[in-house]
Design a protein around this motif. Structure first.
Motif, short mmCIF file in Angstrom:
data_model
loop_
_atom_site.label_atom_id
_atom_site.label_comp_id
_atom_site.label_asym_id
_atom_site.label_seq_id
_atom_site.Cartn_x
_atom_site.Cartn_y
_atom_site.Cartn_z
N ALA A 136 0.85 -1.20 0.00
CA ALA A 136 0.00 0.00 0.00
C ALA A 136 0.88 1.25 0.00
CB ALA A 136 -0.92 -0.01 1.22
N ALA A 137 1.87 1.27 0.90
CA ALA A 137 2.74 2.45 0.99
C ALA A 137 3.55 2.61 -0.29
CB ALA A 137 3.66 2.33 2.20
N ALA A 138 3.96 1.49 -0.90
CA ALA A 138 4.73 1.57 -2.15
C ALA A 138 3.85 2.15 -3.27
CB ALA A 138 5.26 0.19 -2.53
N LEU A 139 2.62 1.73 -3.34
CA LEU A 139 1.71 2.27 -4.37
C LEU A 139 1.47 3.76 -4.13
CD1 LEU A 139 -0.86 -0.67 -4.62
CD2 LEU A 139 0.53 0.19 -6.50
N ALA A 140 1.32 4.14 -2.86
CA ALA A 140 1.10 5.57 -2.54
C ALA A 140 2.33 6.38 -2.95
CB ALA A 140 0.81 5.75 -1.05
N LYS A 141 3.51 5.83 -2.70
CA LYS A 141 4.74 6.54 -3.10
C LYS A 141 4.84 6.69 -4.61
CE LYS A 141 8.82 5.93 -1.31
NZ LYS A 141 10.03 5.26 -0.83
N ALA A 277 -4.66 -13.13 -8.90
CA ALA A 277 -3.82 -12.31 -9.78
C ALA A 277 -2.35 -12.63 -9.64
CB ALA A 277 -4.06 -10.84 -9.51
N GLY A 278 -1.99 -13.42 -8.64
CA GLY A 278 -0.57 -13.75 -8.51
C GLY A 278 -0.21 -14.21 -7.11
N VAL A 279 1.03 -14.68 -7.01
CA VAL A 279 1.55 -15.20 -5.74
C VAL A 279 2.77 -14.36 -5.34
CG1 VAL A 279 2.76 -17.18 -4.71
CG2 VAL A 279 0.77 -17.56 -6.18
N ILE A 280 2.85 -14.06 -4.05
CA ILE A 280 4.04 -13.38 -3.53
C ILE A 280 4.71 -14.34 -2.55
CG2 ILE A 280 4.91 -11.42 -2.19
CD1 ILE A 280 2.40 -9.86 -3.14
N GLU A 281 5.97 -14.63 -2.78
CA GLU A 281 6.69 -15.49 -1.85
C GLU A 281 7.40 -14.61 -0.84
OE1 GLU A 281 8.84 -19.43 -2.94
OE2 GLU A 281 10.39 -17.89 -2.78
N ASN A 282 7.05 -14.79 0.42
CA ASN A 282 7.66 -13.97 1.47
C ASN A 282 8.59 -14.84 2.31
OD1 ASN A 282 8.13 -11.71 3.10
ND2 ASN A 282 6.48 -12.28 4.51
N MET A 283 9.55 -14.21 2.94
CA MET A 283 10.55 -14.89 3.78
C MET A 283 11.39 -15.83 2.92
SD MET A 283 8.50 -15.56 7.28
CE MET A 283 7.28 -14.42 7.91
N GLN A 353 4.40 -3.90 -10.64
CA GLN A 353 3.74 -4.86 -11.53
C GLN A 353 2.23 -4.78 -11.41
OE1 GLN A 353 4.94 -9.02 -11.92
NE2 GLN A 353 6.56 -8.50 -10.50
N ILE A 354 1.77 -4.69 -10.16
CA ILE A 354 0.32 -4.62 -9.94
C ILE A 354 -0.22 -3.35 -10.60
CG2 ILE A 354 -1.43 -4.22 -8.14
CD1 ILE A 354 0.13 -6.19 -6.37
N ALA A 355 0.52 -2.26 -10.43
CA ALA A 355 0.07 -0.98 -11.00
C ALA A 355 0.08 -1.04 -12.53
CB ALA A 355 0.96 0.15 -10.51
#
Ligand code: ADP
Length: 371
Positions: A136-141, A277-283, A353-355
């Motif tokens: 969210a913060a990245a999209l706002a930036k 819409a996609g997968v995010i691999e975290n850690m 990418q989402i944007a």
């Protein structure tokens, strides 16, 4: 001597701190008096005894004092009548895009300009909320107008992670979201006692979500990110019913077990009609800052396998970085406090990418400076 028009133009730069719209547009300027270089402004508050009087006084004074011919500003207060308040609330609802001002969900309309993204995971603790706030913060930036809806009713952590504190104001059934790091935020956490767990089921949950979507004044936003509770459940189903155009992204760790439960969650949500819409691999991997060696603490490949099984894309891999936890605890997303570290860069790339995919539907505003 300043003219009334000049004063009104100056007042148009002052926003109501809770509604975040110019006081002139909200019908809050009741009267303007001019006597030589002295100006009096009477402001109608939305609620009598509004706690933000001091702030409004300061903002109005600063704005009017900018005019060359003014050397004194007096601010007086009145309050709106019930009818005026109802009218304002109806206007705000109409601006929300609702065809029917009562209980409509603006994002459900086929032509809604807002892209709704539900962030899901199979189980808790994989970093779903961390990813949501940083995305969210990245999209706002990047200059987008972003809303964050914390639908993780039982395990809400969004307010803490975004440092959003306080009680949203409401009048006549419209709730104003809080603002944090360029995002509008709403969470059940704003309305409950933090020491008492919330026991909500079926119909109540559905109603709470519906209120978050229809009674919150989101205004015009490009993205609404919804942090879902882990697993498959009532919330994902309710949301899919209320927001037929929503996309879902699934957060998983590289671990096999996490990937399996995430698959179940992804599949179940697909059955509700929400598009994955996609997968995010975290850690994904820990790079030892001393040696530079990367250790795959939680295994490898889970994200890719899940993306394959769900027939969707891998949107990105976010490495393990303890600073993500520290920044969550401090209420400042890592993409804001340390945008150049690899974890922040990975999340920023996912946001891009989402944007990019949604660009056809969202309008881009000028980049914000988010501190
Ligand atoms: P969920 O929403 O899936 O329950 P959280 O976002 O609350 O998960 O994350 C669980 C814990 O893991 C938090 O303490 C968070 O700071 C931490 N965490 C999340 N992602 C990472 C990461 N990439 N590296 C290190 N810690 C992380």
């Amino acid at each position: 001597m300043p003219t009334k028009d000049e004063i009104l133009t100056a007042l148009a730069t002052v926003e109501d701190p809770e509604i975040n719209k110019p006081i002139t547009e909200l019908g809050m300027v009741e009267d303007v008096a001019i006597e030589g270089s002295r100006v009096g402004v009477k402001i109608k508050l939305t609620i009598p005894g509004c706690p933000l009087k001091d702030r409004i006084t300061r903002d109005v004074t600063d704005a009017v004092m900018q005019l060359p011919d003014v050397d004194d500003v007096q601010v007086a207060f009145g309050s709106m009548t019930d009818e005026e308040r109802q009218q304002l609330s109806a206007d705000l609802r109409a601006q929300n895009g609702a065809a029917n001002p009562e209980m409509e969900i603006p994002f459900a309309a086929a032509d809604s300009p807002t892209k709704v993204i539900a962030v899901a995971s199979g189980k808790g603790g994989v970093g779903k909320s961390t990813v949501t706030v940083n995305l969210a913060a990245a999209l706002a930036k990047q200059g987008y107008r972003v809303g964050v809806m914390d639908a993780d009713i039982w395990g809400y952590s969004i307010p803490r992670m975004l440092g959003a504190e306080g009680k949203p104001v409401a009048f006549d059934g419209m709730v104003m979201p809080l603002q944090a790091h360029g995002c509008k935020v709403i969470s059940i956490g704003f309305f409950t006692d933090p020491d008492r767990s919330v026991i909500w089921r079926g119909p109540m949950l559905h109603r709470a979500l519906q209120q978050f979507l229809s009674d919150v004044h989101w205004g015009e936003i490009d993205f609404l990110l919804c942090d879902l509770p882990p697993g498959t459940g009532d919330i994902a189903i309710s949301l899919a019913q209320m927001l037929p155009n929503a996309d879902m992204v699934v957060v998983t760790t590289p671990q096999q077990a996490a990937q399996k439960v995430a698959l179940r969650a992804g599949k179940a949500t697909e059955q509700t009609g929400m598009k994955v819409a996609g997968v995010i691999e975290n850690m994904a991997g820990f790079t030892d800052p001393a040696s530079g060696a990367t250790h795959d603490i939680f295994g490898t490949g889970g994200g890719e396998e899940l993306a394959e099984a769900l027939e969707t894309e891998m949107l990105g891999r976010i490495p393990i970085d303890p600073r993500l936890t520290e920044s969550g605890d401090a209420g400042v997303p890592l993409v804001v406090s340390q945008p150049d570290v690899p974890a922040s860069q990975a999340i920023t790339k996912v946001a891009e990418q989402i944007a990019a995919r949604s660009r056809s539907v969202v309008g881009r505003s000028l980049p914000l400076t988010v501190s």
